[in-house]
Motif scaffolding. Structure first.
Motif, PDB file in Angstrom:
ATOM      1  N   GLU A  63      -2.397  67.156 119.906  1.00  0.00           N
ATOM      2  CA  GLU A  63      -3.819  67.246 119.207  1.00  0.00           C
ATOM      3  C   GLU A  63      -2.605  67.527 117.834  1.00  0.00           C
ATOM      4  O   GLU A  63      -2.916  66.493 116.670  1.00  0.00           O
ATOM      5  N   ARG A  64      -1.804  68.109 118.237  1.00  0.00           N
ATOM      6  CA  ARG A  64      -0.347  68.377 116.940  1.00  0.00           C
ATOM      7  C   ARG A  64       0.071  66.742 116.505  1.00  0.00           C
ATOM      8  O   ARG A  64       0.617  67.400 115.440  1.00  0.00           O
ATOM      9  N   ILE A  65       0.241  65.832 117.666  1.00  0.00           N
ATOM     10  CA  ILE A  65       0.729  64.206 116.727  1.00  0.00           C
ATOM     11  C   ILE A  65       0.445  63.401 116.643  1.00  0.00           C
ATOM     12  O   ILE A  65       0.424  63.023 116.385  1.00  0.00           O
ATOM     13  N   GLN A  66      -1.049  63.327 116.446  1.00  0.00           N
ATOM     14  CA  GLN A  66      -2.042  62.661 115.889  1.00  0.00           C
ATOM     15  C   GLN A  66      -1.761  63.046 114.568  1.00  0.00           C
ATOM     16  O   GLN A  66      -2.106  63.665 113.985  1.00  0.00           O
ATOM     17  N   PHE A  67      -1.776  61.903 113.510  1.00  0.00           N
ATOM     18  CA  PHE A  67      -1.201  61.541 112.687  1.00  0.00           C
ATOM     19  C   PHE A  67      -1.880  62.487 111.614  1.00  0.00           C
ATOM     20  O   PHE A  67      -1.246  62.940 110.851  1.00  0.00           O
ATOM     21  N   PRO A  68      -3.167  62.056 111.799  1.00  0.00           N
ATOM     22  CA  PRO A  68      -3.337  63.381 110.257  1.00  0.00           C
ATOM     23  C   PRO A  68      -3.154  64.582 110.732  1.00  0.00           C
ATOM     24  O   PRO A  68      -3.031  65.532 109.017  1.00  0.00           O
ATOM     25  N   ILE A  69      -3.241  65.363 111.424  1.00  0.00           N
ATOM     26  CA  ILE A  69      -3.009  66.274 111.229  1.00  0.00           C
ATOM     27  C   ILE A  69      -0.823  66.777 111.010  1.00  0.00           C
ATOM     28  O   ILE A  69      -0.220  67.764 110.546  1.00  0.00           O
ATOM     29  N   ILE A  70      -0.669  65.924 112.144  1.00  0.00           N
ATOM     30  CA  ILE A  70       0.943  65.690 111.872  1.00  0.00           C
ATOM     31  C   ILE A  70       1.343  65.596 110.340  1.00  0.00           C
ATOM     32  O   ILE A  70       2.104  66.275 109.539  1.00  0.00           O
ATOM     33  N   ILE A 140       3.213  56.310 101.726  1.00  0.00           N
ATOM     34  CA  ILE A 140       3.239  56.968 103.088  1.00  0.00           C
ATOM     35  C   ILE A 140       2.541  58.048 103.690  1.00  0.00           C
ATOM     36  O   ILE A 140       2.191  57.494 105.387  1.00  0.00           O
ATOM     37  N   ALA A 141       2.726  59.226 103.666  1.00  0.00           N
ATOM     38  CA  ALA A 141       1.384  60.144 104.402  1.00  0.00           C
ATOM     39  C   ALA A 141       0.327  59.966 104.032  1.00  0.00           C
ATOM     40  O   ALA A 141      -0.566  59.858 105.149  1.00  0.00           O
ATOM     41  N   HIS A 142      -0.585  58.884 103.311  1.00  0.00           N
ATOM     42  CA  HIS A 142      -1.894  58.204 103.288  1.00  0.00           C
ATOM     43  C   HIS A 142      -1.651  57.306 104.380  1.00  0.00           C
ATOM     44  O   HIS A 142      -2.572  57.426 104.653  1.00  0.00           O
ATOM     45  N   LYS A 143      -0.566  56.191 104.285  1.00  0.00           N
ATOM     46  CA  LYS A 143      -0.828  55.530 105.210  1.00  0.00           C
ATOM     47  C   LYS A 143      -0.713  55.685 106.700  1.00  0.00           C
ATOM     48  O   LYS A 143      -1.464  55.297 107.911  1.00  0.00           O
ATOM     49  N   LEU A 144      -0.028  57.078 106.964  1.00  0.00           N
ATOM     50  CA  LEU A 144      -0.323  57.301 107.880  1.00  0.00           C
ATOM     51  C   LEU A 144      -1.147  58.159 109.170  1.00  0.00           C
ATOM     52  O   LEU A 144      -1.500  58.028 109.936  1.00  0.00           O
ATOM     53  N   ALA A 145      -1.395  58.855 107.551  1.00  0.00           N
ATOM     54  CA  ALA A 145      -2.416  59.961 108.367  1.00  0.00           C
ATOM     55  C   ALA A 145      -3.831  58.797 108.506  1.00  0.00           C
ATOM     56  O   ALA A 145      -5.006  58.793 108.823  1.00  0.00           O
ATOM     57  N   SER A 146      -4.260  57.414 108.541  1.00  0.00           N
ATOM     58  CA  SER A 146      -5.037  57.084 108.151  1.00  0.00           C
ATOM     59  C   SER A 146      -5.145  55.459 109.849  1.00  0.00           C
ATOM     60  O   SER A 146      -5.618  55.412 110.221  1.00  0.00           O
TER      61      SER A 146
END
Length: 166
Positions: A63-70, A140-146
């Motif tokens: 759960e912690r390595i899912q993109f939105p969380i990390i 970059i954060a936005h792209k990763l989170a999506s």
């Protein structure tokens, strides 16, 4: 006493001794089986809580390595792109190493899914950074989170399946 009487007494004594030995062997085997069953029961009672804890820890890791969380955990608008990338990669790897011993309690198939999920995250992080050299940290954060994590989802399903089979 004559020889016939002595022979009969000895024969009766040998039969009685044989019966006693057979009875003792049978009760010893029963005790051994009871002892094995008791040992298995104690072992099972000790291992099940450890397995449950392993499933919980591995599920938490996934759960912690899912993109939105990390991204939410690591992102800081004042951080440089390279520091942001390094922080995400280091975080995923450190948490993985922290949970390595849990491998003892899950099937090889589930463990392989967890490893593949970790690798998928690391590869996707590097790909987003490499594919967007001019983007700022927020972009970059936005792209990763999506991004989606299909292997992460498969690992979650596998962990839950093993837990439910306990």
């Amino acid at each position: 006493m004559n020889w016939l009487s002595i022979t009969i007494i000895i024969l009766i004594a040998l039969i009685a001794l044989s019966m006693f030995v057979n009875y003792f062997k049978g009760s010893q085997n029963k005790c051994d089986n009871d002892s094995d069953d008791a040992l298995k029961s104690v072992s099972h009672k000790m291992i099940v809580p450890l397995k449950i804890q392993a499933y919980e820890r591995l599920l938490l890791y996934i759960e912690r390595i899912q993109f939105p969380i990390i991204v939410k955990r690591v992102f800081n608008p004042a951080i440089s792109k390279s520091d942001f990338q390094f922080s995400i990669l280091q975080n995923v790897q450190d948490e993985f190493e922290h949970n390595l011993a849990q491998r003892l309690y899950v099937s090889e198939q589930t463990w392989q899914l967890i490893v593949l999920a970790k690798e998928e995250v690391l590869q996707n992080v590097n790909a987003v950074f490499n594919d967007n050299p001019d983007a700022d940290v927020a972009m970059i954060a936005h792209k990763l989170a999506s991004l989606q994590n299909p292997l992460v989802e498969q690992a979650v399903i596998s962990i839950k399946r093993e837990f439910n089979a306990l």
